[in-house]
Every structure is written in structure tokens, then in C-alpha cells.
Scaffold this motif. Structure first.
Motif, short mmCIF file in Angstrom:
data_model
loop_
_atom_site.label_atom_id
_atom_site.label_comp_id
_atom_site.label_asym_id
_atom_site.label_seq_id
_atom_site.Cartn_x
_atom_site.Cartn_y
_atom_site.Cartn_z
N SER A 9 0.83 -1.21 0.00
CA SER A 9 0.00 0.00 0.00
C SER A 9 0.86 1.25 0.00
N TYR A 10 1.92 1.24 0.79
CA TYR A 10 2.83 2.38 0.85
C TYR A 10 3.46 2.64 -0.51
N ASN A 11 3.96 1.58 -1.16
CA ASN A 11 4.57 1.75 -2.48
C ASN A 11 3.56 2.21 -3.51
N ASN A 12 2.33 1.70 -3.44
CA ASN A 12 1.28 2.18 -4.34
C ASN A 12 1.01 3.66 -4.11
N GLY A 13 1.06 4.07 -2.84
CA GLY A 13 0.88 5.48 -2.52
C GLY A 13 1.99 6.34 -3.11
N LEU A 14 3.22 5.86 -3.00
CA LEU A 14 4.33 6.61 -3.59
C LEU A 14 4.19 6.75 -5.10
N MET A 26 -3.40 9.23 -1.01
CA MET A 26 -3.91 9.29 0.36
C MET A 26 -4.59 7.99 0.76
N VAL A 27 -5.38 7.43 -0.14
CA VAL A 27 -6.07 6.17 0.14
C VAL A 27 -5.05 5.08 0.44
N ASN A 28 -4.00 5.02 -0.35
CA ASN A 28 -2.98 3.99 -0.16
C ASN A 28 -2.18 4.21 1.12
N PHE A 29 -1.82 5.45 1.41
CA PHE A 29 -1.08 5.71 2.64
C PHE A 29 -1.95 5.39 3.87
N LYS A 30 -3.23 5.71 3.77
CA LYS A 30 -4.14 5.40 4.87
C LYS A 30 -4.26 3.89 5.06
N GLN A 31 -4.34 3.16 3.96
CA GLN A 31 -4.40 1.69 4.03
C GLN A 31 -3.12 1.14 4.64
N SER A 32 -1.99 1.71 4.27
CA SER A 32 -0.72 1.28 4.84
C SER A 32 -0.72 1.49 6.35
N LEU A 33 -1.25 2.62 6.78
CA LEU A 33 -1.32 2.90 8.22
C LEU A 33 -2.29 1.96 8.93
N ALA A 34 -3.35 1.56 8.25
CA ALA A 34 -4.30 0.63 8.85
C ALA A 34 -3.62 -0.73 9.10
N GLU A 35 -2.70 -1.08 8.21
CA GLU A 35 -1.98 -2.35 8.35
C GLU A 35 -0.81 -2.23 9.34
N ASP A 36 -0.20 -1.04 9.38
CA ASP A 36 0.96 -0.83 10.26
C ASP A 36 0.96 0.62 10.72
N ASP A 37 0.35 0.86 11.88
CA ASP A 37 0.21 2.25 12.35
C ASP A 37 1.51 2.87 12.85
N SER A 38 2.60 2.13 12.81
CA SER A 38 3.90 2.68 13.20
C SER A 38 4.68 3.24 12.01
N ASN A 39 4.08 3.21 10.82
CA ASN A 39 4.76 3.67 9.61
C ASN A 39 4.70 5.20 9.54
N TYR A 44 3.39 10.74 7.37
CA TYR A 44 3.91 12.01 6.86
C TYR A 44 3.41 12.26 5.43
N ASN A 45 3.54 11.25 4.58
CA ASN A 45 3.12 11.40 3.18
C ASN A 45 1.62 11.63 3.07
N TYR A 46 0.86 10.98 3.94
CA TYR A 46 -0.60 11.20 3.97
C TYR A 46 -0.88 12.68 4.26
N GLN A 47 -0.19 13.22 5.25
CA GLN A 47 -0.38 14.63 5.62
C GLN A 47 0.03 15.56 4.48
N ILE A 48 1.11 15.24 3.80
CA ILE A 48 1.56 16.06 2.67
C ILE A 48 0.50 16.06 1.57
N CYS A 49 -0.04 14.90 1.25
CA CYS A 49 -1.09 14.81 0.24
C CYS A 49 -2.30 15.65 0.64
N ARG A 50 -2.67 15.54 1.90
CA ARG A 50 -3.83 16.30 2.39
C ARG A 50 -3.59 17.80 2.24
N LYS A 51 -2.40 18.26 2.59
CA LYS A 51 -2.07 19.69 2.46
C LYS A 51 -2.08 20.11 0.99
N LEU A 52 -1.51 19.29 0.13
CA LEU A 52 -1.48 19.63 -1.30
C LEU A 52 -2.89 19.72 -1.87
N LEU A 53 -3.76 18.81 -1.47
CA LEU A 53 -5.14 18.85 -1.94
C LEU A 53 -5.88 20.07 -1.40
#
Length: 75
Positions: A9-14, A26-39, A44-53
Motif C-alpha cells: 500500500s505504501y509503495n502504491n501510494g508513492l 492518500m487512500v494507499n497511505f491510509k491503508q498502509s497505516l491501517a496495516e501498520d500504524d507505526s509507519n 507524513y506522506n498522507y499529511q503532505i497529500c492532504r495539504k497539497l489537496l
């Protein structure tokens, strides 16, 4: 294995981010966090996407407002 799904999911997000598909990223980064909340990178990348949007939406609203104001002065 959730660790592998998180990485996928993280790589798909990238990949989506590189293509400027920020909603998809954002969807992919969120999914990655759902699987591993320590990522922290995914977080960070999720937040960057949110700010850019948010910035893109604000730019679009400002541009629309300028167009609307231009129409009023031309009327």
C-alpha cells in the motif's frame, strides 16, 4: 501478512504521488497505516497529500472568485 500489505500500500501510494494522483495516494497511505500504524513515512506522506489537496482546492476557489469578480466588472 499485514507487514507485506502495508509495504505494498505504501509503495502504491508513492507511485500515485509521483503521478500527482494525491487522492489515490492518500487512500494507499491510509491503508498502509491501517496495516501498520507505526509507519511514520506513510503518516507524513498522507499529511503532505492532504495539504497539497487543500492548497489546490483553495487555489481553485480563489481562481473561481477572480473569474466571478471579473464577470461582475465586465457586466
Amino acid at each position: 501478512d499485514s507487514s507485506l500489505r502495508a509495504k505494498i500500500s505504501y509503495n502504491n501510494g508513492l507511485n500515485a504521488f509521483k503521478q500527482k494522483k494525491f487522492d489515490e495516494a492518500m487512500v494507499n497511505f491510509k491503508q498502509s497505516l491501517a496495516e501498520d500504524d507505526s509507519n511514520d513515512d506513510a503518516r507524513y506522506n498522507y499529511q503532505i497529500c492532504r495539504k497539497l489537496l487543500e492548497m489546490a482546492k483553495q487555489q481553485q476557489q480563489n481562481q473561481q472568485q477572480r473569474c466571478d469578480e471579473g464577470e461582475k466588472t465586465n457586466s
